[in-house]
Design a protein around this motif. Structure first.
Motif, short mmCIF file in Angstrom:
data_model
loop_
_atom_site.label_atom_id
_atom_site.label_comp_id
_atom_site.label_asym_id
_atom_site.label_seq_id
_atom_site.Cartn_x
_atom_site.Cartn_y
_atom_site.Cartn_z
N UNK A 195 27.31 7.09 -24.76
CA UNK A 195 27.01 5.67 -25.15
C UNK A 195 27.17 4.79 -23.83
N UNK A 196 26.24 4.20 -23.39
CA UNK A 196 26.35 3.43 -21.92
C UNK A 196 25.29 2.39 -21.71
N UNK A 197 25.53 1.42 -20.97
CA UNK A 197 24.67 0.51 -20.62
C UNK A 197 24.72 0.34 -19.09
N UNK A 198 23.29 -0.08 -18.53
CA UNK A 198 23.36 -0.13 -16.92
C UNK A 198 22.51 -1.42 -16.79
N UNK A 199 23.50 -2.33 -15.69
CA UNK A 199 22.74 -3.55 -15.57
C UNK A 199 22.59 -3.72 -14.20
N UNK A 200 21.30 -3.79 -13.69
CA UNK A 200 20.77 -3.70 -12.35
C UNK A 200 20.88 -5.02 -11.60
N UNK A 201 21.41 -6.14 -12.26
CA UNK A 201 21.72 -7.44 -11.53
C UNK A 201 20.36 -8.19 -11.51
N UNK A 202 19.55 -7.94 -12.67
CA UNK A 202 17.95 -8.45 -12.63
C UNK A 202 17.08 -7.56 -11.46
N UNK A 203 17.41 -6.80 -11.19
CA UNK A 203 16.34 -5.83 -10.18
C UNK A 203 15.35 -5.20 -11.29
N UNK A 204 16.07 -4.69 -12.43
CA UNK A 204 15.12 -3.81 -13.25
C UNK A 204 15.71 -4.50 -14.76
N UNK A 205 14.87 -4.54 -15.43
CA UNK A 205 15.13 -5.11 -16.87
C UNK A 205 14.77 -4.17 -17.89
N UNK A 206 15.67 -4.14 -19.01
CA UNK A 206 15.32 -3.31 -20.25
C UNK A 206 15.23 -1.76 -19.61
N UNK A 207 16.05 -1.25 -18.75
CA UNK A 207 15.85 0.27 -18.36
C UNK A 207 16.96 0.97 -19.12
N UNK A 233 24.10 -6.11 -7.45
CA UNK A 233 25.23 -5.39 -8.26
C UNK A 233 25.12 -4.70 -9.31
N UNK A 234 25.16 -3.46 -9.46
CA UNK A 234 24.78 -2.54 -10.50
C UNK A 234 26.13 -2.44 -11.11
N UNK A 235 25.92 -2.71 -12.50
CA UNK A 235 27.18 -2.55 -13.57
C UNK A 235 26.90 -1.55 -14.49
N UNK A 236 27.75 -0.39 -14.51
CA UNK A 236 27.68 0.72 -15.56
C UNK A 236 28.98 0.53 -16.57
N UNK A 237 28.54 0.38 -17.92
CA UNK A 237 29.37 0.15 -18.90
C UNK A 237 29.40 1.46 -19.84
N UNK A 241 31.37 -2.03 -27.84
CA UNK A 241 32.19 -2.88 -26.58
C UNK A 241 32.79 -2.02 -25.54
N UNK A 242 32.58 -2.55 -24.15
CA UNK A 242 32.88 -1.55 -22.99
C UNK A 242 34.41 -1.16 -23.04
N UNK A 243 34.40 0.07 -22.70
CA UNK A 243 35.78 0.48 -22.67
C UNK A 243 36.14 0.90 -21.23
N UNK A 244 35.23 1.20 -20.42
CA UNK A 244 35.24 1.28 -18.94
C UNK A 244 34.10 0.99 -18.15
N UNK A 245 34.33 0.39 -17.12
CA UNK A 245 33.08 -0.47 -16.17
C UNK A 245 33.14 0.16 -14.76
N UNK A 246 32.07 0.37 -14.35
CA UNK A 246 31.93 1.01 -12.84
C UNK A 246 31.06 0.04 -12.20
N UNK A 247 31.17 -0.59 -11.26
CA UNK A 247 30.58 -1.79 -10.46
C UNK A 247 30.35 -1.18 -9.16
N UNK A 248 28.99 -0.99 -8.61
CA UNK A 248 28.51 -0.76 -7.48
C UNK A 248 28.27 -2.00 -6.64
N UNK A 249 28.47 -2.21 -5.68
CA UNK A 249 28.49 -3.22 -4.92
C UNK A 249 27.16 -3.10 -3.79
N UNK A 250 26.48 -4.18 -3.71
CA UNK A 250 25.36 -4.00 -2.53
C UNK A 250 24.47 -2.78 -2.69
N UNK A 251 24.08 -2.58 -3.83
CA UNK A 251 23.63 -0.91 -4.12
C UNK A 251 21.84 -1.50 -3.65
#
Length: 156
Positions: free
Chosen positions: A21-33, A101-105, A112-122
């Protein structure tokens, strides 16, 4: 006697987190993926070996050196009229690309997020389309590999 779950001790309330159970946010580069799988969330410090010339010990010592992160691979199902991966990849020009910035939760059962991985300048380095089989009955899956300049890991 078997445990029927009626009594809870403090050790029974700590369970390992499920990874599905996870979500990914590509900082607006890709939506609803939505993604099927993510791999490559690793980071390492490369060792530096050193020995002083006047050391009485005839071996080297190891010190932490440059930190290195591997590329992260995202896999998702192929959908009709969904070219978000390729559109992002097509923006690559000589030494220029839109970095995000890619955020994986990783989420708990309540979302609710329990762990978050943030990829900078992806930015995307590789896209792999699905394999095609005339006798297959699997879902078509495409892959994008993303390079980044640092991985930040945080717990909720």
């Amino acid at each position: 006697m078997a445990d029927d779950g009626s009594k809870q001790s403090t050790s029974d309330q700590n369970w390992p987190i499920s990874k599905f159970y996870f979500t990914v946010d590509f900082g607006g580069a890709m939506k609803n993926t939505s993604f099927q799988e993510i791999s490559g969330l690793d980071i390492e410090s490369q060792p530096i070996e050193y020995r002083a010339g006047d050391s009485s010990v005839f071996s080297t010592i190891k010190m932490p050196g440059i930190t290195k992160s591997g590329n992260v691979t995202f896999k998702k199902g192929v959908f009709v009229k969904d070219n978000q991966f390729f559109a992002w990849y097509e923006q690559i020009k000589m030494n220029t690309i839109k970095r995000v910035t890619v955020t994986i939760k990783l989420l708990d059962e309540s979302g609710s997020p329990t762990m978050t991985w943030t990829l900078n300048n992806a930015w995307p380095t590789k896209i792999t389309g699905t394999d095609l089989k005339s006798d297959g009955n699997e879902v078509a899956v495409e892959t994008i590999e993303v390079a980044h300049e640092g991985l930040v890991i945080a717990n909720a």
